[in-house]
Enzyme design. Sequence first.
Site, PDB file in Angstrom:
ATOM      1  N   GLU A 166       5.522  -2.522  48.205  1.00  0.00           N
ATOM      2  CA  GLU A 166       4.282  -1.809  47.840  1.00  0.00           C
ATOM      3  C   GLU A 166       4.304  -1.416  46.367  1.00  0.00           C
ATOM      4  O   GLU A 166       4.201  -0.244  46.027  1.00  0.00           O
ATOM      5  CB  GLU A 166       4.156  -0.528  48.683  1.00  0.00           C
ATOM      6  CG  GLU A 166       4.180  -0.727  50.180  1.00  0.00           C
ATOM      7  CD  GLU A 166       4.296   0.597  50.945  1.00  0.00           C
ATOM      8  OE1 GLU A 166       4.484   1.660  50.305  1.00  0.00           O
ATOM      9  OE2 GLU A 166       4.205   0.570  52.169  1.00  0.00           O
ATOM     10  N   TYR A 195       3.506  15.605  33.927  1.00  0.00           N
ATOM     11  CA  TYR A 195       4.941  15.290  34.049  1.00  0.00           C
ATOM     12  C   TYR A 195       5.659  15.347  32.703  1.00  0.00           C
ATOM     13  O   TYR A 195       6.809  14.908  32.612  1.00  0.00           O
ATOM     14  CB  TYR A 195       5.151  13.867  34.583  1.00  0.00           C
ATOM     15  CG  TYR A 195       4.348  13.460  35.781  1.00  0.00           C
ATOM     16  CD1 TYR A 195       4.544  14.066  37.029  1.00  0.00           C
ATOM     17  CD2 TYR A 195       3.410  12.440  35.698  1.00  0.00           C
ATOM     18  CE1 TYR A 195       3.811  13.663  38.127  1.00  0.00           C
ATOM     19  CE2 TYR A 195       2.664  12.028  36.800  1.00  0.00           C
ATOM     20  CZ  TYR A 195       2.876  12.654  38.003  1.00  0.00           C
ATOM     21  OH  TYR A 195       2.150  12.247  39.110  1.00  0.00           O
ATOM     22  N   CYS A 223     -10.010  22.895  27.022  1.00  0.00           N
ATOM     23  CA  CYS A 223      -9.581  24.258  26.661  1.00  0.00           C
ATOM     24  C   CYS A 223      -8.295  24.648  27.387  1.00  0.00           C
ATOM     25  O   CYS A 223      -8.296  25.565  28.220  1.00  0.00           O
ATOM     26  CB  CYS A 223     -10.697  25.232  26.974  1.00  0.00           C
ATOM     27  SG  CYS A 223     -12.182  24.774  26.109  1.00  0.00           S
TER      28      CYS A 223
END
Length: 423
Positions: free
Chosen positions: A275, A318, A344
């Site tokens: 996958e 991340y 912002c």
Amino acid sequence: MKDEIFYYQDKSLYCEDVPVEKIAAEVGTPFYCYSSAYLEGRFKAYHQAFGDKRHLICFAVKANSNLAVLHTLSSLGAGADIVSGGELFRAIKAGIPSERIVYSGVGKTEAEMAYALQQGILMFNVESHQEMQVLEETAKLLDKTARISIRVNPDVDAKTHPYISTGLKKNKFGLSMDQAIELYREAAGSRWLEVTGISFHIGSQILETEPFINALEKIQGIIHELSSSGIKLSYMDLGGGLGISYGNEVPPEPEDYVSATLKLASGMDQAIIIEPGRSICGNSGILVTKLLYTKKNSLKNFYVVDAAMNDLGRPSLYDAFHEIRPVSEKDNELTTVDVVGPICETGDFLARDRELPRMNRGDLLAVMSAGAYGFTMSSNYNSRPRVAEVMVRGTRFEVVRERETFNDLVRGEKIPDWEENGS
Ligand SMILES: Cc1ncc(COP(=O)(O)O)c(C=O)c1O
């Protein structure tokens, strides 16, 4: 076309045979730009590495779910790994045959299960006992048989970012080996469930083959145990997870990963499913953005660009590194800048403390390696319309998703009647 997909010619960045500046002039910025040749090359690298071993490459739709991307891969023989009804809808719309679709995810709803059963997908990767019970009930109601695999959590450290590690005991995914064996025994006695495969997925952006092999060894143990009690499996689904280079990483190539897998698994009866998501589409795409303003304070230089964390969330989410290149190559001296968006939030950055040539308002920048988990993770935060997506094929390009309009932003919203009546 040069060997590389993204390259400079006469100081201008190209995608395949198209100058990125030309696309920007027609489409405006920001936009994602995908190379169909890259997608095809990566898919074929996986496919050819399997040789005559029976296999199915189920592209992970979550990495990039644009219909054009799915269709490009499907026409080469790809299936899909989906995690929602919406992804199933997209996969089918893109022409992926249902018998090439596997359904992962810890929280499938009854409605999603029913939809997938009606479509006749290859198998559900079941992640809990309750899920299996609900699937069985749903299949019974529809008078269908649900083909299942149990997603095993092999408790293997994929040595990747903790947010994208999925194969550890403390993660929410899959079932322990003991639990899995119990579930297989129960499923084997059900008239509505057909035990079809076994699956695992240990994480994403994995840069070594060793964790995959460790997980596969553990899974083989279960296959043998089940086989000795008469439960035969047709498929082994090894998940996705192979990493890509965003900068300095040197990930295994698809061929290395497949050949390491085949060393262990070539003699086994089961067909192999993989996958992959990121490793097929990550380096197929860039995000092109325009420099709106340069500014500096006593500590820092900023390039304020028109793309933001809502368009590409990985740096904020991340702290991920994405290489940034000027679309028009500059000989200007280098300067250290933060590349930030208009949102912002201080967390709204695409790069921090990055050496880039001195640039001017209106110049274009390409955020590299943005083809996976880029557009699919984008949002309308700060009421910013989502950007356009473009696909290139040789000398041609096409908009494969139009830029959203302000009207798209409010589609489906309404002001309640009581406000209009003033009551
Ligand atoms: C079940 C499953 N399959 C496949 C993938 C795709 O992984 P990658 O994009 O790292 O190849 C993921 C990603 O998290 C996943 O959870």
